[in-house]
Design a protein around this motif. Structure first.
Motif, PDB file in Angstrom:
ATOM      1  N   ILE A  88      27.220   7.238 -21.514  1.00 58.22           N
ATOM      2  CA  ILE A  88      26.487   5.993 -21.740  1.00 58.22           C
ATOM      3  C   ILE A  88      26.728   5.025 -20.581  1.00 58.22           C
ATOM      4  N   LEU A  89      27.985   4.898 -20.149  1.00 53.83           N
ATOM      5  CA  LEU A  89      28.284   3.999 -19.030  1.00 53.83           C
ATOM      6  C   LEU A  89      27.607   4.475 -17.748  1.00 53.83           C
ATOM      7  N   LEU A  90      27.581   5.775 -17.528  1.00 55.41           N
ATOM      8  CA  LEU A  90      26.920   6.312 -16.338  1.00 55.41           C
ATOM      9  C   LEU A  90      25.422   6.034 -16.385  1.00 55.41           C
ATOM     10  N   ALA A  91      24.797   6.230 -17.548  1.00 58.72           N
ATOM     11  CA  ALA A  91      23.367   5.958 -17.676  1.00 58.72           C
ATOM     12  C   ALA A  91      23.085   4.467 -17.481  1.00 58.72           C
ATOM     13  N   ALA A  92      23.953   3.616 -18.064  1.00 58.62           N
ATOM     14  CA  ALA A  92      23.763   2.174 -17.905  1.00 58.62           C
ATOM     15  C   ALA A  92      23.949   1.778 -16.436  1.00 58.62           C
ATOM     16  N   GLY A  93      24.927   2.354 -15.771  1.00 60.75           N
ATOM     17  CA  GLY A  93      25.139   2.060 -14.353  1.00 60.75           C
ATOM     18  C   GLY A  93      23.971   2.513 -13.496  1.00 60.75           C
ATOM     19  N   LEU A  94      23.443   3.698 -13.785  1.00 61.07           N
ATOM     20  CA  LEU A  94      22.291   4.202 -13.044  1.00 61.07           C
ATOM     21  C   LEU A  94      21.061   3.311 -13.281  1.00 61.07           C
ATOM     22  N   PHE A  95      20.874   2.894 -14.525  1.00 54.49           N
ATOM     23  CA  PHE A  95      19.760   2.000 -14.843  1.00 54.49           C
ATOM     24  C   PHE A  95      19.906   0.677 -14.094  1.00 54.49           C
ATOM     25  N   PHE A  96      21.108   0.110 -14.099  1.00 49.33           N
ATOM     26  CA  PHE A  96      21.355  -1.147 -13.388  1.00 49.33           C
ATOM     27  C   PHE A  96      21.141  -0.966 -11.887  1.00 49.33           C
ATOM     28  N   TYR A  97      21.601   0.151 -11.339  1.00 50.03           N
ATOM     29  CA  TYR A  97      21.406   0.433  -9.918  1.00 50.03           C
ATOM     30  C   TYR A  97      19.918   0.491  -9.583  1.00 50.03           C
ATOM     31  N   CYS A  98      19.144   1.171 -10.429  1.00 47.43           N
ATOM     32  CA  CYS A  98      17.694   1.249 -10.190  1.00 47.43           C
ATOM     33  C   CYS A  98      17.055  -0.132 -10.247  1.00 47.43           C
ATOM     34  N   LEU A  99      17.498  -0.959 -11.203  1.00 46.18           N
ATOM     35  CA  LEU A  99      16.969  -2.318 -11.283  1.00 46.18           C
ATOM     36  C   LEU A  99      17.298  -3.111 -10.010  1.00 46.18           C
TER      37      LEU A  99
END
Length: 155
Positions: A88-99
């Motif tokens: 979950i943290l990795l997905a959230a980090g990837l999402f934030f990075y994309c943003l």
């Protein structure tokens, strides 16, 4: 010469001696059988004690193994929870990075370039960045032959 029973005197003694001898032999055999039975009982008791100790050792090993299995089960459950949290943290980090990347691209390309990344096109209404774009055009004087975007950014 008799004892009044009509038997000779030596015959009664012989019968008594023979009877005593038979009784002694019978008692001796009985004692021998009882000693053998006692030895078998003693051997059986020793065997039972040995087996009892073996069972107690096996029970202790079983308890130790069950304890290890329970500890392993708890550790595995913890690891599964941590794996889920990490995902979950990795997905959230990837999402934030994309943003962040999209935000940087939007800022670099301006509002007109953002339309390339927009799913529904530009929002209706006036272009809010038009005034700042013209102000930037006026402020940035680029000598001829240089790239306008690179020259204005470096200032």
């Amino acid at each position: 010469r008799g004892d009044g029973t009509g038997r000779p005197e030596g015959l009664g003694d012989r019968v008594a001696v023979a009877s005593a001898r038979d009784t002694t032999e019978t008692l001796s055999r009985t004692q021998k059988l009882m000693a053998e039975e006692l030895q078998r009982s003693d051997a059986t008791l020793r065997s039972l004690n040995t087996q009892s100790r073996s069972m107690q050792d096996t029970l202790q090993e079983h308890r130790a193994i069950v304890g290890s299995l329970n500890a392993s089960r708890r550790a595995l459950a913890r690891l599964k929870r941590r794996d889920f949290t990490d995902r979950i943290l990795l997905a959230a980090g990837l999402f934030f990075y994309c943003l962040v990347v999209l935000y940087i691209v939007k800022r670099r390309l301006g509002f007109a370039g953002w339309r390339l990344f927009s799913l529904f096109g530009a929002p209706p209404g006036p272009d809010l960045h038009a005034d700042t774009a013209h102000a930037a055009d006026d402020a940035c004087q680029v000598p001829e032959g240089l790239d306008r975007v690179g020259a204005c950014i470096s200032e």
